[in-house]
Design a protein around this motif. Structure first.
Motif, short mmCIF file in Angstrom:
data_model
loop_
_atom_site.label_atom_id
_atom_site.label_comp_id
_atom_site.label_asym_id
_atom_site.label_seq_id
_atom_site.Cartn_x
_atom_site.Cartn_y
_atom_site.Cartn_z
N ARG A 110 0.84 -1.20 0.00
CA ARG A 110 0.00 0.00 0.00
C ARG A 110 0.87 1.25 0.00
NH1 ARG A 110 -5.41 0.35 -1.16
NH2 ARG A 110 -6.66 -0.73 0.33
N GLN A 111 1.94 1.27 0.82
CA GLN A 111 2.83 2.41 0.85
C GLN A 111 3.49 2.60 -0.51
OE1 GLN A 111 5.46 1.31 4.04
NE2 GLN A 111 4.25 2.36 5.60
N ARG A 112 3.93 1.51 -1.09
CA ARG A 112 4.58 1.57 -2.40
C ARG A 112 3.60 2.08 -3.45
NH1 ARG A 112 8.82 -2.74 -4.47
NH2 ARG A 112 9.18 -1.90 -6.53
N ALA A 113 2.36 1.61 -3.41
CA ALA A 113 1.34 2.06 -4.36
C ALA A 113 1.11 3.56 -4.20
CB ALA A 113 0.04 1.29 -4.17
N VAL A 114 1.05 4.04 -2.97
CA VAL A 114 0.84 5.47 -2.74
C VAL A 114 2.01 6.28 -3.29
CG1 VAL A 114 0.71 7.26 -0.95
CG2 VAL A 114 -0.73 5.23 -0.78
N ILE A 115 3.23 5.83 -3.05
CA ILE A 115 4.42 6.53 -3.57
C ILE A 115 4.39 6.56 -5.09
CG2 ILE A 115 6.94 6.41 -3.76
CD1 ILE A 115 5.98 7.49 -1.08
N VAL A 116 4.08 5.44 -5.74
CA VAL A 116 4.02 5.40 -7.20
C VAL A 116 2.93 6.33 -7.72
CG1 VAL A 116 3.48 3.93 -9.18
CG2 VAL A 116 5.03 3.11 -7.42
N LEU A 117 1.75 6.26 -7.11
CA LEU A 117 0.64 7.09 -7.56
C LEU A 117 0.92 8.58 -7.36
CD1 LEU A 117 -2.39 5.03 -6.24
CD2 LEU A 117 -1.80 5.44 -8.63
N ARG A 118 1.44 8.93 -6.20
CA ARG A 118 1.63 10.35 -5.88
C ARG A 118 2.83 10.95 -6.60
NH1 ARG A 118 -0.27 13.94 -4.50
NH2 ARG A 118 0.65 14.64 -2.58
N LEU A 123 -0.46 11.92 -9.21
CA LEU A 123 -1.88 12.06 -8.86
C LEU A 123 -2.01 12.83 -7.56
CD1 LEU A 123 -3.31 8.47 -9.57
CD2 LEU A 123 -3.23 10.44 -11.10
N THR A 124 -3.15 13.48 -7.39
CA THR A 124 -3.42 14.15 -6.12
C THR A 124 -3.76 13.09 -5.08
OG1 THR A 124 -5.78 14.35 -6.54
CG2 THR A 124 -4.36 16.15 -7.36
N GLU A 125 -3.83 13.51 -3.83
CA GLU A 125 -4.21 12.56 -2.77
C GLU A 125 -5.61 12.02 -3.01
OE1 GLU A 125 -3.53 15.21 0.47
OE2 GLU A 125 -1.51 14.43 0.82
N ALA A 126 -6.52 12.87 -3.47
CA ALA A 126 -7.89 12.44 -3.73
C ALA A 126 -7.93 11.43 -4.88
CB ALA A 126 -8.77 13.64 -4.04
N GLN A 127 -7.16 11.68 -5.93
CA GLN A 127 -7.13 10.74 -7.06
C GLN A 127 -6.52 9.41 -6.65
OE1 GLN A 127 -4.88 13.38 -9.59
NE2 GLN A 127 -6.65 13.79 -10.92
N ALA A 128 -5.46 9.46 -5.86
CA ALA A 128 -4.83 8.22 -5.39
C ALA A 128 -5.80 7.44 -4.50
CB ALA A 128 -3.54 8.54 -4.62
N ALA A 129 -6.53 8.15 -3.66
CA ALA A 129 -7.52 7.49 -2.80
C ALA A 129 -8.59 6.81 -3.63
CB ALA A 129 -8.15 8.51 -1.85
N GLU A 130 -9.00 7.45 -4.69
CA GLU A 130 -10.02 6.86 -5.57
C GLU A 130 -9.49 5.59 -6.24
OE1 GLU A 130 -12.44 7.92 -9.63
OE2 GLU A 130 -11.84 9.57 -8.34
#
Length: 167
Positions: A110-118, A123-130
């Motif tokens: 999950r941390q890795r996915a957030v780093i890749v997305l952000r 992506l914004t935090e809202a887009q990554a959350a989606e």
């Protein structure tokens, strides 16, 4: 239907492959991850082709990677230090790349996915959350924890001549 899907795959595979590699840290796993996501996309192509099929593929990759991680987390352990093989490139760039990949492997999926997305997908935090199907707060928490862990594990990559105030 097949022709438009084929065009999409031909044009978007290089970018999608890079994302898959960043998520897995392994070329073969990245290929498997992308193929799995493209197979899912093909099944729903009629419904998604007029929307944003690339976002659908990326979301499928993120979810599939977390699913794979859950299945193998009890049996697999990454090596603390990569084994050295004859013929490896020993240049500074390779050492830096390996060190960064090792640090990324130390993150949870999950941390890795957030780093890749952000930071890679921008992506914004809202887009990554989606994309991840969670709250913005969860994205912030995983991002914060990931950055803290990366900073702690990559201290040797920081130039010691740079003063702390310049970092």
């Amino acid at each position: 239907m097949t022709e438009t899907f084929h065009e999409f795959v031909v044009h978007r595979t290089p970018a999608l492959s890079r994302t898959a590699y960043l998520l897995t840290g392994d070329h073969q796993l990245a290929e498997d991850l992308l193929q799995s996501a493209l197979a899912r996309t093909y099944r729903h192509w009629r419904r998604i082709r007029d929307g944003d099929p690339e976002a659908y593929v990326r979301r499928a990759m993120y979810h599939q990677q977390v699913s794979w991680w859950r299945r193998r987390r009890l049996t697999e352990r990454p090596e603390a230090q990569p084994t050295e093989r004859p013929g490896d490139d020993h240049s500074e760039a390779t050492v830096l790349r390996l060190s960064l990949m090792d640090a990324l492997r130390g993150l949870t999926p999950r941390q890795r996915a957030v780093i890749v997305l952000r930071f890679y997908e921008d992506l914004t935090e809202a887009q990554a959350a989606e994309v991840l199907g969670c709250s913005v707060g969860t994205v912030k928490r995983h991002g914060h924890d990931a950055i803290r862990r990366l900073r702690a594990t990559t201290l040797d990559l920081v130039d010691p001549t740079v003063e702390r105030s310049q970092r």
